[in-house]
Design an enzyme around this catalytic site. Structure first.
Site, PDB file in Angstrom:
ATOM      1  N   ASP A   1      78.759  54.155  85.738  1.00  0.00           N
ATOM      2  CA  ASP A   1      79.774  53.947  84.697  1.00  0.00           C
ATOM      3  C   ASP A   1      79.613  54.901  83.524  1.00  0.00           C
ATOM      4  O   ASP A   1      79.903  54.560  82.373  1.00  0.00           O
ATOM      5  CB  ASP A   1      79.747  52.486  84.204  1.00  0.00           C
ATOM      6  CG  ASP A   1      79.900  51.507  85.352  1.00  0.00           C
ATOM      7  OD1 ASP A   1      80.645  51.820  86.289  1.00  0.00           O
ATOM      8  OD2 ASP A   1      79.258  50.444  85.311  1.00  0.00           O
ATOM      9  N   GLU A   2      79.196  56.123  83.815  1.00  0.00           N
ATOM     10  CA  GLU A   2      79.020  57.128  82.762  1.00  0.00           C
ATOM     11  C   GLU A   2      80.346  57.768  82.366  1.00  0.00           C
ATOM     12  O   GLU A   2      80.412  58.490  81.350  1.00  0.00           O
ATOM     13  CB  GLU A   2      78.081  58.250  83.252  1.00  0.00           C
ATOM     14  CG  GLU A   2      76.672  57.805  83.607  1.00  0.00           C
ATOM     15  CD  GLU A   2      76.542  57.350  85.060  1.00  0.00           C
ATOM     16  OE1 GLU A   2      77.579  57.257  85.753  1.00  0.00           O
ATOM     17  OE2 GLU A   2      75.412  57.069  85.483  1.00  0.00           O
TER      18      GLU A   2
ATOM     19  N   LYS B   1      82.383  59.179  85.125  1.00  0.00           N
ATOM     20  CA  LYS B   1      82.567  60.217  86.155  1.00  0.00           C
ATOM     21  C   LYS B   1      84.046  60.393  86.492  1.00  0.00           C
ATOM     22  O   LYS B   1      84.528  61.520  86.645  1.00  0.00           O
ATOM     23  CB  LYS B   1      81.804  59.831  87.435  1.00  0.00           C
ATOM     24  CG  LYS B   1      80.308  59.700  87.241  1.00  0.00           C
ATOM     25  CD  LYS B   1      79.620  59.215  88.505  1.00  0.00           C
ATOM     26  CE  LYS B   1      79.848  57.744  88.821  1.00  0.00           C
ATOM     27  NZ  LYS B   1      79.262  56.802  87.882  1.00  0.00           N
ATOM     28  N   GLY B   2      84.761  59.255  86.601  1.00  0.00           N
ATOM     29  CA  GLY B   2      86.176  59.317  86.968  1.00  0.00           C
ATOM     30  C   GLY B   2      86.966  60.141  85.975  1.00  0.00           C
ATOM     31  O   GLY B   2      87.775  60.997  86.351  1.00  0.00           O
TER      32      GLY B   2
ATOM     33  N   ALA C   1      82.082  51.226  93.649  1.00  0.00           N
ATOM     34  CA  ALA C   1      82.380  52.126  92.530  1.00  0.00           C
ATOM     35  C   ALA C   1      83.643  51.662  91.816  1.00  0.00           C
ATOM     36  O   ALA C   1      84.533  51.091  92.430  1.00  0.00           O
ATOM     37  CB  ALA C   1      82.580  53.545  93.059  1.00  0.00           C
TER      38      ALA C   1
ATOM     39  N   HIS D   1      86.012  53.671  89.028  1.00  0.00           N
ATOM     40  CA  HIS D   1      86.183  54.856  88.195  1.00  0.00           C
ATOM     41  C   HIS D   1      87.500  54.734  87.432  1.00  0.00           C
ATOM     42  O   HIS D   1      88.572  54.724  88.030  1.00  0.00           O
ATOM     43  CB  HIS D   1      86.173  56.123  89.062  1.00  0.00           C
ATOM     44  CG  HIS D   1      84.868  56.330  89.778  1.00  0.00           C
ATOM     45  ND1 HIS D   1      84.659  57.337  90.690  1.00  0.00           N
ATOM     46  CD2 HIS D   1      83.686  55.663  89.696  1.00  0.00           C
ATOM     47  CE1 HIS D   1      83.417  57.273  91.139  1.00  0.00           C
ATOM     48  NE2 HIS D   1      82.814  56.258  90.556  1.00  0.00           N
TER      49      HIS D   1
ATOM     50  N   THR E   1      77.450  44.199  93.882  1.00  0.00           N
ATOM     51  CA  THR E   1      78.878  43.973  93.618  1.00  0.00           C
ATOM     52  C   THR E   1      79.493  43.061  94.686  1.00  0.00           C
ATOM     53  O   THR E   1      80.670  42.738  94.610  1.00  0.00           O
ATOM     54  CB  THR E   1      79.635  45.312  93.628  1.00  0.00           C
ATOM     55  OG1 THR E   1      79.438  45.926  94.910  1.00  0.00           O
ATOM     56  CG2 THR E   1      79.147  46.243  92.536  1.00  0.00           C
TER      57      THR E   1
ATOM     58  N   THR F   1      71.524  50.923  94.824  1.00  0.00           N
ATOM     59  CA  THR F   1      72.542  50.736  95.851  1.00  0.00           C
ATOM     60  C   THR F   1      72.007  51.313  97.167  1.00  0.00           C
ATOM     61  O   THR F   1      70.818  51.638  97.263  1.00  0.00           O
ATOM     62  CB  THR F   1      73.889  51.339  95.401  1.00  0.00           C
ATOM     63  OG1 THR F   1      74.903  50.957  96.348  1.00  0.00           O
ATOM     64  CG2 THR F   1      73.846  52.872  95.283  1.00  0.00           C
TER      65      THR F   1
ATOM     66  N   THR G   1      83.680  44.503  88.953  1.00  0.00           N
ATOM     67  CA  THR G   1      83.432  43.056  88.988  1.00  0.00           C
ATOM     68  C   THR G   1      83.769  42.360  87.666  1.00  0.00           C
ATOM     69  O   THR G   1      83.754  41.137  87.607  1.00  0.00           O
ATOM     70  CB  THR G   1      81.944  42.774  89.289  1.00  0.00           C
ATOM     71  OG1 THR G   1      81.165  43.405  88.261  1.00  0.00           O
ATOM     72  CG2 THR G   1      81.534  43.308  90.641  1.00  0.00           C
TER      73      THR G   1
HETATM   74  P1  GDP Z   1      82.524  55.824  86.141  1.00  0.00           P
HETATM   75  O1  GDP Z   1      82.214  54.731  87.079  1.00  0.00           O
HETATM   76  O2  GDP Z   1      81.372  56.722  85.897  1.00  0.00           O
HETATM   77  O3  GDP Z   1      83.768  56.592  86.502  1.00  0.00           O
HETATM   78  O4  GDP Z   1      82.823  55.130  84.729  1.00  0.00           O
HETATM   79  P2  GDP Z   1      83.769  53.842  84.491  1.00  0.00           P
HETATM   80  O5  GDP Z   1      85.180  54.283  84.554  1.00  0.00           O
HETATM   81  O6  GDP Z   1      83.351  52.693  85.338  1.00  0.00           O
HETATM   82  O7  GDP Z   1      83.327  53.448  83.024  1.00  0.00           O
HETATM   83  C1  GDP Z   1      83.511  54.302  81.949  1.00  0.00           C
HETATM   84  C2  GDP Z   1      84.397  53.597  80.918  1.00  0.00           C
HETATM   85  O8  GDP Z   1      84.402  54.345  79.728  1.00  0.00           O
HETATM   86  C3  GDP Z   1      85.854  53.490  81.359  1.00  0.00           C
HETATM   87  O9  GDP Z   1      86.416  52.352  80.781  1.00  0.00           O
HETATM   88  C4  GDP Z   1      86.477  54.750  80.748  1.00  0.00           C
HETATM   89  O10 GDP Z   1      87.865  54.614  80.513  1.00  0.00           O
HETATM   90  C5  GDP Z   1      85.710  54.824  79.457  1.00  0.00           C
HETATM   91  N1  GDP Z   1      85.481  56.173  78.929  1.00  0.00           N
HETATM   92  C6  GDP Z   1      85.201  57.318  79.601  1.00  0.00           C
HETATM   93  N2  GDP Z   1      84.923  58.308  78.736  1.00  0.00           N
HETATM   94  C7  GDP Z   1      85.031  57.778  77.494  1.00  0.00           C
HETATM   95  C8  GDP Z   1      84.819  58.279  76.164  1.00  0.00           C
HETATM   96  O11 GDP Z   1      84.471  59.423  75.949  1.00  0.00           O
HETATM   97  N3  GDP Z   1      84.995  57.393  75.130  1.00  0.00           N
HETATM   98  C9  GDP Z   1      85.363  56.083  75.330  1.00  0.00           C
HETATM   99  N4  GDP Z   1      85.499  55.300  74.273  1.00  0.00           N
HETATM  100  N5  GDP Z   1      85.568  55.591  76.560  1.00  0.00           N
HETATM  101  C10 GDP Z   1      85.379  56.421  77.620  1.00  0.00           C
HETATM  102  P1  IMO Z   2      80.259  53.599  89.522  1.00  0.00           P
HETATM  103  O1  IMO Z   2      80.614  54.630  90.568  1.00  0.00           O
HETATM  104  C1  IMO Z   2      77.521  50.523  88.060  1.00  0.00           C
HETATM  105  C2  IMO Z   2      75.004  48.578  91.074  1.00  0.00           C
HETATM  106  C3  IMO Z   2      75.325  47.101  91.188  1.00  0.00           C
HETATM  107  C4  IMO Z   2      73.962  46.578  91.579  1.00  0.00           C
HETATM  108  C5  IMO Z   2      73.434  47.651  92.504  1.00  0.00           C
HETATM  109  C6  IMO Z   2      73.632  47.372  93.981  1.00  0.00           C
HETATM  110  O2  IMO Z   2      81.420  52.869  88.976  1.00  0.00           O
HETATM  111  O3  IMO Z   2      79.359  54.187  88.488  1.00  0.00           O
HETATM  112  P2  IMO Z   2      75.788  47.340  95.537  1.00  0.00           P
HETATM  113  O4  IMO Z   2      77.038  46.524  95.467  1.00  0.00           O
HETATM  114  O5  IMO Z   2      76.017  48.802  95.489  1.00  0.00           O
HETATM  115  O6  IMO Z   2      74.901  46.928  96.667  1.00  0.00           O
HETATM  116  O7  IMO Z   2      74.970  46.931  94.202  1.00  0.00           O
HETATM  117  O8  IMO Z   2      74.136  48.838  92.164  1.00  0.00           O
HETATM  118  N1  IMO Z   2      76.163  49.470  91.204  1.00  0.00           N
HETATM  119  C7  IMO Z   2      76.823  49.994  90.178  1.00  0.00           C
HETATM  120  N2  IMO Z   2      76.677  49.818  88.844  1.00  0.00           N
HETATM  121  N3  IMO Z   2      78.456  51.375  88.517  1.00  0.00           N
HETATM  122  C8  IMO Z   2      78.586  51.589  89.846  1.00  0.00           C
HETATM  123  O9  IMO Z   2      79.416  52.502  90.377  1.00  0.00           O
HETATM  124  C9  IMO Z   2      77.776  50.862  90.739  1.00  0.00           C
HETATM  125  N4  IMO Z   2      77.659  50.821  92.082  1.00  0.00           N
HETATM  126  C10 IMO Z   2      76.667  49.971  92.353  1.00  0.00           C
HETATM  127  O10 IMO Z   2      75.774  46.583  89.958  1.00  0.00           O
HETATM  128  O11 IMO Z   2      73.126  46.529  90.456  1.00  0.00           O
HETATM  129 MG    MG Z   3      82.263  52.647  87.141  1.00  0.00          MG
END
Ligand code: GDP
Ligand code: IMO
Ligand code: MG
Length: 454
Positions: free
Chosen positions: A36-37, A39-40, A62, A64, A154, A263, A325
């Site tokens: 959840d950094e 990436k998307g 995932a 994103h 998840t 994971t 989730t």
């Molecule tokens: P991913 O799994 O790495 O693609 O990340 P996620 O989408 O699950 O989680 C990142 C969250 O931060 C999402 O709600 C994005 O919309 C949000 N986001 C991404 N970049 C930024 C940013 O620079 N600032 C803020 N406030 N939100 C961001």
């Molecule tokens: P994105 O791509 C955050 C975590 C789960 C759990 C562990 C194992 O959005 O960054 P799993 O269902 O894969 O067997 O769960 O990995 N986990 C993630 N946490 N972002 C994800 O994906 C994750 N994918 C798996 O929360 O701790």
């Molecule tokens: Mg994510």
């Protein structure tokens, strides 16, 4: 061989035309924390420079998020390049595909006006079956009983599906969904094996029902199914550029993460060759995505976790609730020891620092630069891919002054507040990799781009 579509039947003009540049560099976007950094968002932002966005690991675990003009798209299996109608969005062989989840996502995107023409699914990707999700749930329940600790998955069936991939004879691949007679025979065997292995939990499996379910979904996917290995190599041969989209993240990697709280796939650059058939030598730039603080969903060690009001404040400002989730994410200060390790194993050539705007308004910002432990007087700046060792670590912080300005409208690094710039420079110096992209809000346009290699 079941009658799957081959790459020869794919819409070849989309990738065969164009200048020939046999060694055009491809790029990877990899999460360097626990997921959840952002990436998307990064993939969506840079996708215009590429011809295909390729997922190579993980599955519907995932989530994103991509925000364009205020509209939020939550992608789970579909690569984030799908929002560009002229790009291919490839789900390669290393991904585990829940066909029901994929088609739900497909329909949701279509309803939002997104063209799904570019979606390609590998005939060799493994299929997450309903019994994989049931087993994931059951395993978690059993692990948590008697005061034990579950992984906090998840529950999308990821682990059990990858386990069947390793078991081989009880696995189902996308190509099997397109061959009903073979599928039925395989499911007869699989259900027999599972009823013995899983006892009462496996005894109710009905091969006829499962086969009908899977065949129906397979028929819907059929036009998108191809041999993605030849497809990707054909693209590379004709000078096309690939963007690999990492799912999950380096510290959740099955080999290199905080085992067993990880994971079940290889989430870093190291997973790309096996997950796509494209050798690592074809990857040029590796963009490591790093949140300006840390978040983690699920259980396992997280040395910098903030369990106080400050943690709550960051969680709310960063809207840290899982895309998949909905679970509240654990949050804490940035852990540079962990990020530097993740950058090392991923071969990061640049950093995308995201969610910097969330830290605005804090008097001070902390960064973990080493770990201490009760067992040893010396600090260490080495991460341990082992949960028990990590649990003993306490963070050693470097404290920097915070910034108060709202930076969500800033579009150049030079225009950022002085203390925000100092924080970025500190991160660059510690990791030894330049920050080339800075996120200052969720929307595609809320980004400072400081020069990627073209
Ligand atoms: P991913 O799994 O790495 O693609 O990340 P996620 O989408 O699950 O989680 C990142 C969250 O931060 C999402 O709600 C994005 O919309 C949000 N986001 C991404 N970049 C930024 C940013 O620079 N600032 C803020 N406030 N939100 C961001
Ligand atoms: P994105 O791509 C955050 C975590 C789960 C759990 C562990 C194992 O959005 O960054 P799993 O269902 O894969 O067997 O769960 O990995 N986990 C993630 N946490 N972002 C994800 O994906 C994750 N994918 C798996 O929360 O701790
Ligand atoms: Mg994510």
């Amino acid at each position: 061989m079941p009658p799957t579509s081959s790459h020869a039947h794919a819409p070849s003009s989309a990738w065969r035309s164009g200048a020939s540049a046999p060694h055009a560099a491809s790029t990877a976007v990899i999460g360097l924390q626990w997921g959840d950094e952002g990436k998307g968002k990064v993939v969506d932002l840079i996708a215009p420079k590429f011809d295909a966005v390729v997922r190579y690991n993980g599955g519907a675990n995932a989530g994103h998020s991509v925000v364009v003009g205020g509209v939020r798209f939550a992608l789970h299996l579909v690569p984030s390049g799908i929002l560009y109608p002229d790009k291919l969005a490839v789900i390669a062989n290393g991904v585990v595909v829940d066909p029901e989840s994929l088609l739900r996502e497909y329909d949701g995107l279509t309803d939002k006006g997104v063209s799904m023409k570019g979606l390609v699914v590998s005939s060799r990707a493994h299929v997450v079956m309903p019994y994989h999700k049931a087993e994931d749930e059951l395993r978690e329940q059993l692990l948590a009983s008697d005061d034990g600790e579950s992984i906090g998955t998840t529950k999308r069936g990821i682990g059990p599906c990858y386990a069947d991939k390793a078991h081989r004879a009880t696995a189902i691949r996308i190509s099997d969904l397109l061959a009903p007679a073979l599928l039925r025979a395989r499911l007869d065997t699989i259900c027999k094996v599972k009823s013995v292995m899983l006892g009462s939990a496996g005894s109710s499996l009905d091969p006829a029902h499962l086969a009908a379910w899977a065949t129906h979904l397979g028929e819907r996917l059929r036009p998108h199914v191809h041999d993605t290995t030849y497809l990707l190599h054909d693209m590379l041969s004709s000078g096309k550029r690939l963007l690999f989209e990492g799912a999950n993240a380096a510290l959740l990697d099955v080999d290199h993460g905080t085992h067993p709280f990880v994971t079940s796939s290889s989430c870093t650059t190291l997973g790309i060759p096996a997950g796509t058939g494209v050798p690592g030598s074809r990857i040029g730039e590796v963009i490591g995505v790093v949140k300006a603080y840390t978040s983690r969903v699920g259980n396992g060690p997280m040395p910098t976790e903030l369990l106080d009001d400050l943690g709550q404040r960051i969680r709310e400002r960063g809207r840290e609730f899982g895309t998949t989730t909905g679970r509240p994410r654990r949050v804490g200060w940035i852990d540079l020891v962990a990020v530097k390790y993740a950058a090392m194993i991923s071969g990061a050539t640049s950093i995308a620092l995201t969610l910097l705007d969330v830290l605005s308004g804090l008097d001070e910002i902390r960064a973990c630069v080493a770990y201490s432990s009760a067992d040893s007087p010396a600090h260490t700046d080495r991460f341990s891919p082992d949960s028990e060792a990590m649990r003993a670590f306490r963070p050693v912080y470097h404290t920097l002054p915070g910034f108060t300005e709202d930076i969500t409208c800033v579009r150049s690094r030079a225009a950022l507040p002085k203390n925000a710039k100092s924080y970025i420079e500190f991160i660059e110096q510690y990791i030894g990799v330049p920050v080339r992209l800075i996120g200052v809000g969720p929307d595609r346009i809320q980004t400072i781009v400081d020069g990627f290699a073209s």
